[in-house]
Design an enzyme around this catalytic site. Structure first.
Site, mmCIF file in Angstrom:
data_model
loop_
_atom_site.group_PDB
_atom_site.id
_atom_site.type_symbol
_atom_site.label_atom_id
_atom_site.label_comp_id
_atom_site.label_asym_id
_atom_site.label_seq_id
_atom_site.Cartn_x
_atom_site.Cartn_y
_atom_site.Cartn_z
ATOM 1 N N ASP A 6 0.857 -1.189 0.000
ATOM 2 C CA ASP A 6 0.000 0.000 0.000
ATOM 3 C C ASP A 6 0.890 1.235 0.000
ATOM 4 O OD1 ASP A 6 -2.451 1.494 0.159
ATOM 5 O OD2 ASP A 6 -1.984 1.892 2.252
ATOM 6 N N SER A 7 0.287 2.360 -0.353
ATOM 7 C CA SER A 7 1.028 3.618 -0.300
ATOM 8 C C SER A 7 1.399 3.962 1.148
ATOM 9 C CB SER A 7 0.175 4.729 -0.906
ATOM 10 O OG SER A 7 -1.083 4.760 -0.262
ATOM 11 N N CYS A 69 -4.183 -1.228 -2.400
ATOM 12 C CA CYS A 69 -4.338 0.225 -2.533
ATOM 13 C C CYS A 69 -5.152 0.447 -3.805
ATOM 14 C CB CYS A 69 -2.948 0.838 -2.666
ATOM 15 S SG CYS A 69 -2.932 2.578 -3.105
ATOM 16 N N GLU A 154 -5.714 9.985 8.591
ATOM 17 C CA GLU A 154 -4.335 9.785 9.073
ATOM 18 C C GLU A 154 -4.049 10.651 10.299
ATOM 19 O OE1 GLU A 154 -1.280 9.076 6.231
ATOM 20 O OE2 GLU A 154 -2.386 7.233 5.843
ATOM 21 N N CYS A 186 -11.233 3.315 -1.555
ATOM 22 C CA CYS A 186 -9.990 3.799 -0.949
ATOM 23 C C CYS A 186 -9.833 3.061 0.381
ATOM 24 C CB CYS A 186 -10.059 5.303 -0.717
ATOM 25 S SG CYS A 186 -8.648 5.919 0.222
ATOM 26 N N HIS A 188 -8.677 3.753 3.154
ATOM 27 C CA HIS A 188 -8.902 4.437 4.431
ATOM 28 C C HIS A 188 -10.366 4.586 4.814
ATOM 29 C CE1 HIS A 188 -4.759 5.487 3.824
ATOM 30 N NE2 HIS A 188 -4.708 6.201 4.926
HETATM 31 N N1 DGL Z 1 -4.200 3.630 -0.246
HETATM 32 C C1 DGL Z 1 -4.797 4.665 -1.053
HETATM 33 C C2 DGL Z 1 -6.000 4.120 -1.807
HETATM 34 O O1 DGL Z 1 -6.576 3.117 -1.474
HETATM 35 C C3 DGL Z 1 -5.200 5.849 -0.215
HETATM 36 C C4 DGL Z 1 -4.052 6.653 0.303
HETATM 37 C C5 DGL Z 1 -3.266 7.377 -0.771
HETATM 38 O O2 DGL Z 1 -3.813 8.282 -1.442
HETATM 39 O O3 DGL Z 1 -2.117 7.022 -0.938
HETATM 40 O O4 DGL Z 1 -6.399 4.725 -2.772
#
Ligand code: DGL
Length: 269
Positions: A6-7, A69, A154, A186, A188
């Protein structure tokens, strides 16, 4: 060993569901926290970062990597699968989170109107629209980019009135289309699942991304057992890497997976 990328932290929610559904495997998680969020970055940059992450995880011994992600799944998965893997890793695979969610949404929607909330990159990529219409060309997809939500989550601001107000603003235009199914596109947004469900109302189904992705992975591995072998040593390995400070990662990871973990800092190149 299965790699999960993930990012940043968000993918830990997907990791948690996968670990619960398939505890017998070794896992390596990589969060590119130093370069997160990806959500407003260009396709070229996201692809380059995803390629580096996949290289890193395959070098750790993974045969399968899950892009946990949505942004990376939307912007990099197809190119990785079609161009990069056949050349460099013909015996390995990379999966994303969009296909499982879309398959579930196509079954869930009776009115054939699906709402998608996501980062700006995910929404602009139109991946959810394309994939949903591949499932059923009659499905109408309404999307909303929600760029303020990731930073608020976050910062642990989920319960603040400011966040609730912003969330309502994002949801209002989607509600006008009267969808019956909502995809949280997403990682989050699961943290806001209850509020999102409340604002849409009881009759609208807000899909649970973590559960759907892990259920589909169970089925995938039954069909493709070559991509994951049971751990050789008990307890199975749970390894966490981040490109940012490992102590910061460890502290935040507790919020996402509900237990203490140890993380190592690495550099992606
Ligand atoms: N993990 C990213 C997603 O699911 C969200 C966080 C980011 O923008 O890096 O799109």
């Amino acid at each position: 060993m299965i790699g999960i990328f993930d990012s940043g932290f968000g993918g830990l929610t997907i990791y948690k569901s996968i670990e619960k559904a398939l505890p017998q495997y070794d896992y390596v998680y990589l969060g590119d926290n130093a370069r997160a969020p990806y959500g407003n970055r260009s396709q070229e940059v996201i692809y380059e970062y995803a390629q580096q992450a996949v290289d890193f995880l395959f070098n750790q011994g993974c045969d399968l990597v899950i892009l946990a992600c949505n942004t990376t799944s939307a912007e990099a998965l197809q190119k990785l699968q079609k161009e990069y893997l056949p050349k460099k890793y013909p015996n390995k695979n990379v999966l994303g989170v969009i296909r499982p969610l879309v398959e579930e949404a196509a079954i869930a929607t009776k009115k054939k109107i699906v709402a998608v909330m996501g980062t700006r990159s995910t929404v602009e990529s139109k991946s959810y629209i394309r994939e949903l219409q591949k499932q059923d060309s009659k499905i109408k997809v309404v999307q909303q980019a929600c760029p303020l939500l990731v930073p608020l989550i976050e910062e642990n601001w989920e319960k603040r009135p400011e966040t609730k107000m912003i969330l309502k603003k994002y949801i209002r235009p989607l509600k006008n289309y009267q969808p019956d199914t909502v995809i949280l596109g997403c990682t989050h947004y699961g943290w806001l699942q209850k509020d999102i469900q409340n604002y849409f109302g009881k009759r609208i189904k807000v899909l649970d991304s973590g559960k759907i992705v892990s259920d589909k992975l169970v089925i995938y591995l039954q069909k493709h057992p070559q991509f994951a072998q049971n751990a050789m040593v008990m307890p199975p390995k749970r390894i966490f890497f981040t490109t940012e400070s490992n102590t910061r990662f460890e502290a935040s990871a507790q919020k996402y997976i509900g237990r203490k973990i140890q993380a190592k800092t690495i550099e992606l190149i």
